[in-house]
Design a protein around this motif. Structure first.
Motif, PDB file in Angstrom:
ATOM      1  N   LEU A  64       0.809  -1.225   0.000  1.00  0.00           N
ATOM      2  CA  LEU A  64       0.000   0.000   0.000  1.00  0.00           C
ATOM      3  C   LEU A  64       0.839   1.271   0.000  1.00  0.00           C
ATOM      4  O   LEU A  64       0.309   2.355  -0.237  1.00  0.00           O
ATOM      5  CB  LEU A  64      -0.935   0.008   1.219  1.00  0.00           C
ATOM      6  CG  LEU A  64      -2.264  -0.764   1.110  1.00  0.00           C
ATOM      7  CD1 LEU A  64      -3.055  -0.273  -0.096  1.00  0.00           C
ATOM      8  CD2 LEU A  64      -2.091  -2.262   1.010  1.00  0.00           C
ATOM      9  N   ARG A  65       2.153   1.168   0.257  1.00  0.00           N
ATOM     10  CA  ARG A  65       2.961   2.386   0.360  1.00  0.00           C
ATOM     11  C   ARG A  65       3.156   3.071  -1.000  1.00  0.00           C
ATOM     12  O   ARG A  65       3.241   4.294  -1.077  1.00  0.00           O
ATOM     13  CB  ARG A  65       4.325   2.053   0.992  1.00  0.00           C
ATOM     14  CG  ARG A  65       5.284   3.162   0.908  1.00  0.00           C
ATOM     15  CD  ARG A  65       5.818   3.865   2.115  1.00  0.00           C
ATOM     16  NE  ARG A  65       5.706   3.447   3.449  1.00  0.00           N
ATOM     17  CZ  ARG A  65       5.239   4.241   4.429  1.00  0.00           C
ATOM     18  NH1 ARG A  65       4.789   5.456   4.135  1.00  0.00           N
ATOM     19  NH2 ARG A  65       5.214   3.830   5.670  1.00  0.00           N
ATOM     20  N   SER A  66       3.204   2.282  -2.073  1.00  0.00           N
ATOM     21  CA  SER A  66       3.585   2.871  -3.365  1.00  0.00           C
ATOM     22  C   SER A  66       2.405   3.275  -4.241  1.00  0.00           C
ATOM     23  O   SER A  66       2.599   3.851  -5.304  1.00  0.00           O
ATOM     24  CB  SER A  66       4.466   1.876  -4.136  1.00  0.00           C
ATOM     25  OG  SER A  66       3.823   0.618  -4.233  1.00  0.00           O
ATOM     26  N   VAL A  67       1.181   3.004  -3.784  1.00  0.00           N
ATOM     27  CA  VAL A  67       0.051   3.267  -4.676  1.00  0.00           C
ATOM     28  C   VAL A  67      -0.512   4.676  -4.481  1.00  0.00           C
ATOM     29  O   VAL A  67      -0.808   5.112  -3.368  1.00  0.00           O
ATOM     30  CB  VAL A  67      -1.073   2.203  -4.520  1.00  0.00           C
ATOM     31  CG1 VAL A  67      -1.715   2.233  -3.153  1.00  0.00           C
ATOM     32  CG2 VAL A  67      -2.123   2.374  -5.605  1.00  0.00           C
ATOM     33  N   SER A  68      -0.598   5.409  -5.580  1.00  0.00           N
ATOM     34  CA  SER A  68      -1.301   6.694  -5.533  1.00  0.00           C
ATOM     35  C   SER A  68      -2.670   6.438  -6.161  1.00  0.00           C
ATOM     36  O   SER A  68      -2.899   5.374  -6.727  1.00  0.00           O
ATOM     37  CB  SER A  68      -0.535   7.760  -6.302  1.00  0.00           C
ATOM     38  OG  SER A  68      -0.491   7.412  -7.647  1.00  0.00           O
TER      39      SER A  68
END
Ligand SMILES: *Cc1c(COP(=O)(O)O)cnc(C)c1O
Length: 467
Positions: A444-448
């Protein structure tokens, strides 16, 4: 067979139908005829091989197939994807996402003529890098700046301008390969300079540089080892020491920082990354870094440093070949302006926003993602929320991991998991995760654009159902 061939309509016949006329009005005569011809050709081949008419040649479907193909011609192949790989600046996925302000500035430059090389007040010619150069003077305390296509181009330009036919001294511990065929020794050769390697892989001392200096030395170079760490019995020479040595021999020191940062990353609880302004303060003559790594803007190579050296870079013929266009320069300027308001960086600049999201927020997102996936997926799949380790990517801070949260998916049969991955890739906006320990990890950290991801999944059919 003959009767089958006779059943194929002519291009003229297809044109002179209401459906044909409608498609011609929408897509134009040329494109319609091209598709009609290719379909007829395909039909002939099909009849030769199978002795029957292909499915699409029946009744209305001819026009449906032609329309589909015409629509496909308009579709951009480089489509948007959801990046759940856990790598925030993923080079293969286009690195950083622009801020709203950068997008607005870029759009405005696309739609309009802009005062790119024009001083409106004085009514005379100006320079395309001027506005950004003034900003960078403020942000880094450097005297001037030069902007090119990317950091690889920046390094090439610095070498070609100052070291053609001359020697450049670099530590053996810093002979970096960045990937995509960017290797320091190769780029030296391209620029027509001679690489003088000093020290060893793990240890280089100031005396090594000193002994390597000849009358043919152009400058001393530092390369940030951005994508690897040398650990153990190590020694390297700092910029300060190298600058002092350079001054003895009247030689500039240049530094390829790779990512570079304009704000203290440790202050945001992120792994430390060398600051551009620190290198300038240390007396480095030219520092180069990327626009689309930690800076969080468009692809660009930024060189800051001494005014007279920058002026020489600007005058080199390669600069003309490597310069940026109005869209990139506008977006880069808007990106840099965020750094005038450092307290707002983690809210307004997507890269820094993603990197600094608290774990509670990621946990909450993971729960929402897991919920929608559970609702939408087949019982063959087992979903969990697990702690994960994300990374910045693009060579920035290798080895350093950032705590994150992921939805992990496993299945009894690995084949089912591969099938699921294929389905994720077939979404209107594909979802890209990563395989690790026999599971598919959705970090979830890399999703915009998280809300858009949820919305897409809400509106999609069951995942994992066999066709
Ligand atoms: C990434 C990097 C480059 C290349 O930069 P691009 O902007 O990708 O061209 C060069 N040197 C170092 C040390 C890097 O980390």
């Amino acid at each position: 067979m003959e009767s089958l061939f006779r059943a194929i309509p002519s291009v003229d016949k297809l044109i002179n139908t209401p459906q044909g006329a409608k498609l011609i009005a929408q897509f134009g005569h040329h494109a319609f005829v091209t598709q009609a011809r290719s379909l007829i050709e395909q039909t002939r081949e099909h009849i030769k091989q199978h002795h029957d008419l292909p499915e699409f040649m029946h009744a209305q479907s001819v026009f449906q197939v032609i329309e589909q193909r015409l629509q496909q011609g308009k579709q951009v192949a480089m489509q948007g994807v959801f990046n759940l790989t856990g790598t925030i600046l993923h080079t293969n996925l286009g690195r950083s996402i622009w801020s709203a302000q950068a997008i607005t500035a870029a759009t405005q430059a696309m739609e309009n003529n802009i005062a790119l090389e024009f001083d409106i007040d004085a009514g005379k010619r100006s320079h395309r890098d001027l506005a950004i150069s003034q900003l960078l003077q403020q942000l880094t305390k450097a005297e001037s700046a030069c902007i090119v296509n990317n950091n690889a181009a920046a390094v090439l330009l610095m070498l070609a301008t100052f070291a053609q036919g001359k020697e450049v001294v670099v530590s053996r511990g810093e002979l970096v390969e960045i990937g995509g065929a960017f290797r320091i020794p190769d780029i030296m050769r391209q620029a027509g300079c001679k690489l003088v390697e000093v020290g060893t892989t793990n240890r280089t001392h100031l005396a090594d540089y000193r002994h390597a200096i000849t009358e043919n030395t152009a400058f001393l170079m530092k390369v940030h080892t951005s994508n690897y760490h040398i650990q153990g019995f190590t020694a390297s020479v700092s910029e300060e020491e190298l600058v002092a040595l350079g001054q003895e021999f009247n030689l500039p020191v240049i530094s390829d920082l790779g990512s570079g940062a304009l704000v203290d990353m440790a202050g945001m609880n992120l792994p430390n990354e060398p600051l551009v302004q620190e290198k300038i303060t240390a007396g480095v003559s030219l520092v180069s870094f990327s626009g689309d790594k930690l800076l969080g803007g468009p692809q660009a190579g930024i060189i800051v440093g001494k005014r007279d050296l920058i002026a020489q870079l600007q005058q080199h013929p390669l600069k003309r070949a490597l310069r940026c266009d109005k869209v990139i320069l506008s977006a880069l300027e808007a990106t840099l302006r965020h750094y005038l308001f450092p307290d707002k960086l983690t809210t307004e600049l997507p890269t820094l926003h993603l990197l600094t999201q608290p774990l509670e927020v990621l946990q909450e997102k993971a729960e929402r993602l897991k919920n929608v996936l559970s609702k939408r997926s087949n019982s063959r799949y087992i979903l969990h929320i697990e702690p994960s380790l994300a990374q910045i990517g693009s060579g920035a801070l290798p080895g350093e991991r950032i705590e994150s949260v992921a939805v992990t998916i496993s299945a009894e049969k690995q084949r089912d998991l591969l099938e699921l991955e294929q389905q994720f890739k077939a979404f209107p906006q594909p979802i890209i995760g990563r395989f690790h320990q026999q599971k598919l990890w959705l970090d979830l950290r890399s999703v915009s654009q998280f809300e858009r991801l949820i919305e897409m999944l809400e509106n999609h059919q069951i995942i994992g159902e066999r066709k």
